[in-house]
Structure formats: structure tokens, C-alpha cells
Design a protein around this motif. Structure first.
Motif, mmCIF file in Angstrom:
data_model
loop_
_atom_site.group_PDB
_atom_site.id
_atom_site.type_symbol
_atom_site.label_atom_id
_atom_site.label_comp_id
_atom_site.label_asym_id
_atom_site.label_seq_id
_atom_site.Cartn_x
_atom_site.Cartn_y
_atom_site.Cartn_z
ATOM 1 N N ASN A 35 10.399 0.438 -5.768
ATOM 2 C CA ASN A 35 10.929 1.795 -5.922
ATOM 3 C C ASN A 35 10.277 2.532 -7.082
ATOM 4 O OD1 ASN A 35 12.643 3.983 -5.295
ATOM 5 N ND2 ASN A 35 14.145 3.335 -6.836
ATOM 6 N N ALA A 36 9.019 2.198 -7.365
ATOM 7 C CA ALA A 36 8.343 2.769 -8.529
ATOM 8 C C ALA A 36 8.263 4.291 -8.447
ATOM 9 C CB ALA A 36 6.950 2.174 -8.658
ATOM 10 N N ALA A 37 7.964 4.827 -7.286
ATOM 11 C CA ALA A 37 7.830 6.280 -7.152
ATOM 12 C C ALA A 37 9.153 6.968 -7.467
ATOM 13 C CB ALA A 37 7.348 6.636 -5.749
ATOM 14 N N GLY A 38 10.253 6.430 -6.947
ATOM 15 C CA GLY A 38 11.553 7.021 -7.220
ATOM 16 C C GLY A 38 11.929 6.934 -8.686
ATOM 17 N N GLN A 39 11.622 5.808 -9.315
ATOM 18 C CA GLN A 39 11.930 5.656 -10.727
ATOM 19 C C GLN A 39 11.171 6.666 -11.579
ATOM 20 O OE1 GLN A 39 12.088 1.522 -12.275
ATOM 21 N NE2 GLN A 39 11.730 0.890 -10.169
ATOM 22 N N LEU A 40 9.901 6.866 -11.257
ATOM 23 C CA LEU A 40 9.091 7.813 -12.036
ATOM 24 C C LEU A 40 9.536 9.248 -11.803
ATOM 25 C CD1 LEU A 40 5.511 6.289 -11.670
ATOM 26 C CD2 LEU A 40 6.921 6.386 -13.734
ATOM 27 N N ALA A 41 9.939 9.555 -10.568
ATOM 28 C CA ALA A 41 10.403 10.910 -10.290
ATOM 29 C C ALA A 41 11.708 11.199 -11.033
ATOM 30 C CB ALA A 41 10.586 11.094 -8.785
ATOM 31 N N ALA A 62 0.833 -1.207 0.000
ATOM 32 C CA ALA A 62 0.000 0.000 0.000
ATOM 33 C C ALA A 62 0.863 1.250 0.000
ATOM 34 C CB ALA A 62 -0.929 -0.020 1.218
ATOM 35 N N ASP A 63 2.017 1.206 0.700
ATOM 36 C CA ASP A 63 2.904 2.368 0.728
ATOM 37 C C ASP A 63 3.482 2.654 -0.652
ATOM 38 O OD1 ASP A 63 2.434 2.677 3.398
ATOM 39 O OD2 ASP A 63 4.279 1.676 4.059
ATOM 40 N N THR A 64 3.828 1.576 -1.371
ATOM 41 C CA THR A 64 4.367 1.764 -2.721
ATOM 42 C C THR A 64 3.327 2.401 -3.627
ATOM 43 O OG1 THR A 64 5.833 -0.143 -2.480
ATOM 44 C CG2 THR A 64 5.343 0.583 -4.716
ATOM 45 N N VAL A 65 2.102 1.891 -3.580
ATOM 46 C CA VAL A 65 1.039 2.445 -4.415
ATOM 47 C C VAL A 65 0.773 3.899 -4.050
ATOM 48 C CG1 VAL A 65 -1.403 2.245 -5.031
ATOM 49 C CG2 VAL A 65 -0.015 0.185 -4.767
ATOM 50 N N GLU A 66 0.791 4.204 -2.748
ATOM 51 C CA GLU A 66 0.521 5.579 -2.316
ATOM 52 C C GLU A 66 1.629 6.516 -2.785
ATOM 53 O OE1 GLU A 66 -1.611 8.583 -1.165
ATOM 54 O OE2 GLU A 66 -2.309 6.506 -1.074
ATOM 55 N N GLY A 67 2.894 6.037 -2.733
ATOM 56 C CA GLY A 67 3.993 6.859 -3.218
ATOM 57 C C GLY A 67 3.876 7.141 -4.703
ATOM 58 N N VAL A 68 3.499 6.136 -5.481
ATOM 59 C CA VAL A 68 3.310 6.331 -6.923
ATOM 60 C C VAL A 68 2.154 7.286 -7.172
ATOM 61 C CG1 VAL A 68 2.688 5.194 -9.079
ATOM 62 C CG2 VAL A 68 4.294 4.097 -7.513
ATOM 63 N N ARG A 69 1.102 7.149 -6.387
ATOM 64 C CA ARG A 69 -0.068 8.021 -6.561
ATOM 65 C C ARG A 69 0.324 9.490 -6.359
ATOM 66 N NH1 ARG A 69 -3.295 5.444 -3.551
ATOM 67 N NH2 ARG A 69 -4.423 4.341 -5.180
ATOM 68 N N ALA A 70 1.200 9.746 -5.392
ATOM 69 C CA ALA A 70 1.625 11.116 -5.141
ATOM 70 C C ALA A 70 2.427 11.667 -6.318
ATOM 71 C CB ALA A 70 2.465 11.163 -3.859
ATOM 72 N N VAL A 71 3.324 10.847 -6.890
ATOM 73 C CA VAL A 71 4.099 11.310 -8.047
ATOM 74 C C VAL A 71 3.187 11.542 -9.240
ATOM 75 C CG1 VAL A 71 5.943 10.710 -9.647
ATOM 76 C CG2 VAL A 71 6.170 10.123 -7.235
ATOM 77 N N LEU A 72 2.228 10.648 -9.446
ATOM 78 C CA LEU A 72 1.294 10.828 -10.554
ATOM 79 C C LEU A 72 0.500 12.110 -10.396
ATOM 80 C CD1 LEU A 72 -0.074 7.168 -10.931
ATOM 81 C CD2 LEU A 72 1.569 8.322 -12.416
ATOM 82 N N ALA A 73 0.093 12.414 -9.167
ATOM 83 C CA ALA A 73 -0.688 13.629 -8.929
ATOM 84 C C ALA A 73 0.144 14.870 -9.264
ATOM 85 C CB ALA A 73 -1.155 13.668 -7.476
ATOM 86 N N ARG A 74 1.417 14.860 -8.921
ATOM 87 C CA ARG A 74 2.283 16.004 -9.231
ATOM 88 C C ARG A 74 2.407 16.203 -10.731
ATOM 89 N NH1 ARG A 74 7.159 13.856 -6.370
ATOM 90 N NH2 ARG A 74 8.254 15.050 -7.993
ATOM 91 N N GLY A 75 2.353 15.110 -11.479
ATOM 92 C CA GLY A 75 2.497 15.217 -12.917
ATOM 93 C C GLY A 75 1.183 15.291 -13.666
#
Length: 791
Positions: A255-261, A225-238
């Protein structure tokens, strides 16, 4: 054949005029044909009428009109995010706006595009939630992953390690070693594209070491859930849709959020995302510095283009084609971008010889190795490259097998039911790899072979693409997963002496590699199929490449398909749409003026005319049409057929008990079933007497109504009667192999609802199957040549 509005001898008040499909609807005005919509490219090299596909999984249009998640333009002018057009489109790089609809992924809409068995609605939705238990699709995919890992281990054992630590050998290893050198600081060199190919490697002389048994597949781990939430935050910024969070987390890992950032273009790894959308996402995160020449963008874009080509059947692309496609996506220096991707090791480069060395006589073998040899430069992803090389090695291993039981086999050949069957038995007697080609009637010959071999006391398995395609209920997918067939021995290989694969044209390279790797040394493999049908939903053209290599015996059946249907289909196979004599109304042409009339006529034929005229129940009549979308695609036809044959509110996710459906648990598998009920577990289906449950979160992506299907979904299956619907807006979707496949699905009767005017004879005569760029033929030829040379 007859043109008959009711498909019954007594239905028309006036005598029906004899007509071939080429004659029907020939009086339509030119203005009507010119007004037909342009066709969008699909994922298999055919096309679907414009507007046919739905947006995938709640992605397009999430951000309102005109935003980055709206439909991207298709202009071909080279702007950032624009889809390619022109010569590279012919190579399979064209992409429709709805990416998931093009994919041969894991949905119910269909395999490679128009006729795709898998992909349309899977887009973002399929990955959004993980099934609570190991599903059939997960089990199959996990089993294939294990087989691929075992293939890699076998190759490492059989071949000396490469200095760079790569998994490949020969010219691929040399190129990878150069790539690793680049990673150490050297500049990529254009010499990769100019060097003569390395000498083909020889197959290993000694048998491979025993392999461990394949472990049981494990369930895929859902992202936290933490990984999904981190990705959701990056998606929202973009400014990207929230619906992509779970699929992105599942695809990219913890590390999906870090990779996308760090590299927003990694979002292109999701099948529902297009380059224009990823560009907008990157600009929102990185600012105006995120230009079209950004190395992060170009490297991801190279991989994405190759992945899209894979969905269209290619295992590699020629370097100039790939560079041209990069240019049309706005990359300022495509050659440099391609070298950058090579330098990072994200793609592989291969040289394929083109004929004899320049300026040298073909018989001048002494100096040939020093002459310049023309080559074509191919670029591919590692997965397809490994699968194709492993497949070539496995086929060469089987072809090199020797046997000393010819006398027993000769007795078996003497009792064969036909000359062609006897020829097949004799060919298999002395060879470990044999191909067999022929139409539907010729399928009896490999069945007779299997029976004869069983009489010799050997272990035999006959596997088909779809259930019911062979004498035993064994499918290729079931054989690989272990759910069907003989099982595996202690070394992880099939416990058999002969494997007969029907429907070989439906094999993609990864499936074929896993199968061939599992055939033990000393066993025999027979690849059987009709070369005229549509190809595999996945990458590769395995059967056609094996036939083209001519490195094993090829048995061509002399058993023709009988009757008017057989005559019609045989003519289509050689590019002729003939008028056939059908005194029993075996072939009926129903001309229509528009799509609305096409749907009406199709429903009338299924529900009334065919059952009344031929005694075939409506449940045994199958409708086939070129695409899922459009006014006479599978969606429209299924809606009309459901209303007529099994009306209901669709209270189980759009389905009711008794509905005919197609279940697509994984790419390339379209399984006919019927809805029984639904509960908290999911949708309960009856599939040929077996009860299965599709989890409720997968119903939307894996199940669709099945009264009407595409030709790709129909491959490997036949019905007593078939109604082929050809609406005017599907004219550009037609090709010879599509028509050949669709017309050949009927056993007793074929009705053609014809609204494409002269496009049908044109397709049969002048539109062959779209070529696929593959390496298997060259690999097999090189291995055979190396094996024939003295040590």
C-alpha cells in the motif's frame, strides 16, 4: 621515527631528520590552514572534508537546479528542511546533505559516515532492484530478523504481559501502557517526563522454555509491478524522481502509494531523501496547507531524527536534544510534537536515574524509594529499545551462571603461556560472562584460553569481526547466519560451551543481542577487544557499556604491543603523540604540502619505496585515509593506485581482473577481495580463496576498489605495512580513536603521509571519541542491583 621521502635508509641524499608526526609540516602558513574547507558531519561522529560525498543514486539534482531534489541548505536557522546545528549536532543529530553517504546501510562506501563501511552509493540504487536469488546479505539480514523475532518471543515467555500489550516491561511497559491510554482518547501528559523511574525488574529466576530451531531464511519478496507503478504515479504528482519508486515500494509495502498520498513525509523512510525534499514533495501533493507543524510531518520527523541518530551510534536521545533538533527543522511546538509521536506509539520514552535521590543520604535505603530521584528522559525507537533490553537480559542471564568444574580449569590455568592468559582462564572458570581488554598482542590470550578449554573437552568457538581475525575462520556474521561455526541445537542456540568474541568494540546492539540470545544457559561468553579502537558501524557501544557497568569480571592484559609501532600506538591510546626510536624504519613520516602531493607520495610508497626497502609486496601494503571523498580520499587514491598497479579500462562496471576491492555485503562488513572475472551472473571475486559472485545490480552499491580504505573498514584487520594518508582537508576528521585505529593496522611498518600540521597532535591529545547516547550500562546496573537484593 624518521622523516624520509622514499621510506628507505639510502633513498635520501642528506640524513633524514628525526621527527614525530607532530613535527611534520609545522611551517605551513596560517593563511593556508585557514583556507582549508569546512568539514561536513558524517555518520559516525567523525567528519569528512567538505564536498567529499557524492549524491546518492540519482536522487539529488534530478529535477534540475534549485528544485526540491537539489541539495538542501545547511543553515541551522530553523527553517523548514534545514539541517540542525549547534548543541544537538554534538549529540549526533547533524546530517550531511547526502543522506545515503551518512548511513550505515548496505553500500560499499562505508559504515557510519567518513569511515562508514556501508551506505554511500546504496541510497536509492540498492533498493531499486531485488536480487533474483537469496544473496549473502539477504541471508544474513533474514537470519538476524529471525533472531530478533525469537528474542521477542523469549521476552514474552519470561516476563508477565503488559496490560497495554507491549513487548517491554518495567518502566518502559508503564510508559507504553500510558501511550495506549492516549490512543484511547486521553491527552498525553507531561508527567511522562517527570515521574520517578520504576524499580528495576528482576531477572527471571527460572530458565526460559526451550526455543524452536531458527528456520531457514527466506528470500525477500520484491514489490509487484503494480505497486511500483502506483508509487511512480504518486511521485510524479509530487515532482519526485522516478528512481525512488522501487525503493519506496519495497520499504513501505503493497500500500505504498496510498501511504505516500495520505502522508507524503513517509518518503523520509528512504535513506536517500532529506527533510527539505520531503517537504517539497508534500507541498506539491497537499498544497500550501502542508506546513511545518503538520502532525503527519512532525511524527515522521521525530522517527527520522532518531533513525539518523542511530546511524551515528546512538540508541536513544535525550528529550531536550530531540526537541531542539525539531525546532531547528521548523517545528513550531517541539514539545507538543514529541508528545504526539509518543501518543501515536511511534517512539518510546525511558527514564534513566542520575545518582542518588535528591536530599537523601546514599545509605538511607529505607526512605530512598519515596525521594525525588533525578533522571534523564530518553526517547528511542522500538527496535533499538528491544535490542538493548534483550541484550541486557541475555548478559545478566549468562553472568548469573554457576559452575562447579574449577579444579579442572585451575590445571588449565597452570599451563597458560602468560600470566595474563592464566588470569583470563581463572576468571572464565567461575563466571559465565567475562571481559578482556588489551592491544593487538593481547589477542593471543583469548586464543590461548580457547585452546585450554578445548583440552578440557568443551565445545569452543572463537569469532572475529573480519575474516582472519582469529585462529579459526569464523566471523560474527557467518556465525549468526549459520554459514560458519558450530551450528545450532534443537532449541536454536549455538552448540557450544564457550564463545569468545574478538573485536567486541565492533558489536552493535542488534548483532550483540542476537549473539547473546543464542548462547545457551550454562555456557560462557568472553568479550574481548581494544577499547581504544573505533566503535561499531551500527547503533550502540556494547563493549564500552559492559565495561562501564562493572557487573562481571574484567581482565586487563599486561602484554604490551612490541616495538616502535607498539610504543607509538600505546602512546596515542593515552593521548600522547610521542617521538619513538625506529632504527629499522618501522615508522616513517612523509610531510606533504597539499592533497596532490599526498596522493603522489602514497602511490610512490605503495608501489616502490616500501617494497624496495622492506621486501613487502605492494599487494600487502594498505592505504588508510579519513574519508571517501575529497582530493585525497579513497576514491582519488584508488584511482591513482589502480592506474599504477593494475591499469585497465574497467570494463566490468569499472573493475578489471586483478583489481583489489572491498566487498560490503551488509552494514559494518568490509571484506577484502580480488576481481576474477564477470559474466551475466555478476562480478566474480576471490575472497581469501573462496569464490563469490556479486549480482550485477548490486555491484555498484556493494563493491569498491580496495587499495585505499577508511579506518572503519580496516578495523579488525592488519597488514604487513600501512600507509596512512592525512591530507590537509581531513584535519577536522581526526580524533584519537581514529588515529589509534589507523596507526595500529601495520604489523611491520607504518608510513604517515602528513599534511595536517598540528591537527594530528591536537586530535590525539584533545579529541576523544564522540559520545554515544545508550541505555545498556544503566540496564545492566539495574539488573545486577535487582539480582543482588534478597527476595
Amino acid at each position: 621515527m624518521s622523516t624520509d621521502r622514499q621510506a628507505e635508509p639510502a633513498a635520501a641524499e642528506e640524513p633524514a631528520a628525526e621527527a614525530s608526526p607532530a613535527d611534520a609540516d609545522q611551517n605551513r602558513p596560517d593563511e593556508a590552514r585557514a583556507a582549508e574547507p569546512e568539514a561536513e558531519p558524517d555518520g559516525s561522529g567523525t567528519t569528512e572534508p567538505a564536498g567529499a560525498e557524492d549524491g546518492p543514486g540519482g536522487v539529488h539534482g534530478e529535477a534540475g537546479d534549485g528544485g526540491p531534489w537539489a541539495e538542501p541548505p545547511v543553515s541551522g536557522r530553523g527553517g523548514v528542511g534545514e539541517s540542525p546545528a549547534g548543541p544537538e549536532a554534538e549529540a549526533g543529530l547533524e546530517t550531511a546533505p547526502a543522506a545515503a553517504d551518512d548511513a550505515a546501510g548496505a553500500g560499499a562506501e562505508g559504515g557510519a559516515g567518513t569511515d562508514a563501511e556501508a551506505g554511500t552509493d546504496a541510497g536509492a540504487g540498492a533498493g531499486a532492484q531485488a536480487a533474483p536469488a537469496l544473496s549473502e546479505a539477504q541471508a544474513e539480514l533474514a537470519a538476524q530478523k529471525i533472531e530478533r523475532e525469537r528474542i521477542a518471543r523469549r521476552k514474552a515467555e519470561r516476563e508477565a504481559p503488559v496490560e497495554a500489550g507491549a513487548k517491554l516491561s518495567g518502566k518502559a511497559a508503564d510508559l507504553l501502557a500510558a501511550v495506549r491510554a492516549v490512543e484511547g482518547g486521553a491527552k498525553p501528559s507531561a508527567v511522562y517526563f517527570d515521574e520517578a523511574p520504576a524499580a528495576p525488574r528482576r531477572p527471571a529466576a527460572a530458565p526460559a522454555a526451550p526455543r524452536p530451531a531458527a528456520p531457514a531464511p527466506v528470500a525477500a519478496t520484491a514489490p509487484s509491478a503494480d505497486t511500483v507503478e502506483g508509487v511512480r504515479a504518486v511521485l510524479a504528482r509530487g515532482g519526485a524522481p522516478e528512481a525512488l519508486a522501487a525503493p519506496a515500494a519495497a520499504t513501505l509495502g503493497e500500500n505504498a502509494a496510498g501511504q505516500l498520498a495520505e502522508n507524503p513525509w513517509r518518503l523520509l523512510s528512504l535513506p536517500a531523501v532529506r527533510p527539505a525534499q520531503a517537504d517539497g514533495f508534500a507541498r506539491a501533493l497537499l498544497g500550501p496547507g502542508a506546513g511545518p507543524g503538520d502532525e503527519r510531518r512532525t511524527t515522521v520527523l521525530v522517527g527520522w531524527l532518531l533513525a539518523q541518530a542511530g546511524l551515528k551510534g546512538h540508541t536513544a536521545l535525550e528529550a531536550p536534544v530531540l526537541e531542539k533538533a525539531l525546532a531547528q527543522y521548523g517545528v513550531p511546538d517541539p514539545a507538543e510534537a514529541l508528545e504526539q509521536a509518543i501518543g501515536e506509539g511511534s517512539v518510546l520514552v525511558f527514564h534513566e536515574p542520575l545518582g542518588a535521590p535528591a536530599g537523601k543520604d546514599a545509605e538511607d535505603a529505607e526512605d530512598a524509594e519515596y525521594a525525588e530521584q533525578p533522571v534523564r528522559v530518553l526517547v528511542g525507537l522500538e527496535g533499538a529499545a528491544m535490542a538493548e533490553e534483550s541484550l541486557a537480559d541475555g548478559l545478566a542471564r549468562l553472568a548469573a551462571g554457576t559452575f562447579d568444574d574449577a579444579a579442572e580449569w585451575e590445571r588449565a590455568a597452570g599451563s597458560a603461556p602468560s600470566p595474563s592468559a592464566a588470569e583470563l582462564v581463572r576468571a572464565v572458570a567461575g563466571h559465565g560472562l567475562v571481559t578482556h581488554t588489551g592491544g593487538e598482542a593481547a589477542r593471543a590470550e583469548p586464543v590461548a584460553l580457547a585452546a585450554a578449554v578445548r583440552e578440557l573437552g568443551l565445545r569452543v568457538c572463537v569469532a572475529a569481526h573480519a575474516p582472519g581475525g582469529g585462529p579459526d575462520p569464523v566471523t560474527v556474521a557467518g556465525l549468526l547466519s549459520g554459514a560458519e561455526g558450530p551450528g545450532r541445537d534443537a532449541d536454536g542456540q549455538f552448540a557450544l560451551d564457550l564463545l569468545v568474541l574478538l573485536d567486541a568494540p565492533q558489536l552493535d546492539v542488534e548483532t550483540a543481542a542476537a549473539l547473546v540470545e543464542s548462547v545457551p544457559d550454562g555456557a560462557r561468553l568472553v568479550l574481548c577487544g581494544d577499547p581504544g579502537v573505533l566503535g561499531s558501524a551500527g547503533a550502540g557501544r556494547v563493549f564500552a557499556d559492559v565495561l562501564a557497568a562493572r557487573t562481571c569480571p574484567q581482565v586487563v592484559s599486561r602484554t604490551p604491543d612490541p616495538g616502535p609501532l607498539g610504543e607509538l600506538v600505546s602512546g596515542v591510546g593515552i593521548g600522547e603523540l610521542n617521538q619513538v626510536d625506529a632504527p629499522g624504519m618501522e615508522v616513517v613520516i612523509v610531510p606533504v604540502k597539499d592533497a596532490g602531493e599526498a596522493v603522489h607520495r602514497a602511490v610512490q610508497l605503495v608501489a616502490e619505496s616500501v617494497p624496495r626497502a622492506f621486501g613487502i609486496p605492494a599487494d600487502s601494503v594498505q592505504v588508510i585515509t579519513p574519508g571517501h571523498g575529497g582530493s585525497a580520499g579513497t576514491r582519488a587514491l584508488n584511482a591513482a593506485l589502480k592506474e599504477r598497479l593494475n591499469p585497465g579500462p574497467g570494463r566490468f562496471g569499472g573493475f578489471d581482473p586483478g583489481d583489489r576491492v572491498v566487498h560490503v555485503p551488509s552494514a559494518g562488513r568490509a571484506l577484502a577481495a580480488r576481481v576474477v572475472s564477470a559474466d551475466a551472473e555478476g562480478l566474480h571475486l576471490d575472497r581469501a580463496g573462496a569464490r563469490i559472485v556479486v549480482p550485477k545490480e548490486l555491484v555498484e552499491s556493494q563493491v569498491r576498489h580496495g587499495w585505499a580504505v577508511t579506518a572503519h573498514q580496516a578495523v579488525g584487520t592488519r597488514w604487513p605495512a600501512v600507509v596512512v594518508v592525512l591530507p590537509g582537508d581531513a584535519a577536522q576528521a581526526l580524533s584519537r580513536d581514529w588515529v589509534y585505529t589507523a596507526f595500529g593496522r601495520g604489523e611491520r611498518h607504518l608510513s604517515v603521509v602528513h599534511g595536517v600540521d598540528q591537527a594530528l597532535p591536537h586530535a590525539v591529545a584533545e579529541v576523544p571519541a564522540k559520545p554515544r547516547t545508550t541505555r545498556l550500562t544503566g540496564l545492566l546496573t539495574a539488573l545486577a542491583t535487582a539480582g543482588a537484593q534478597p527476595e
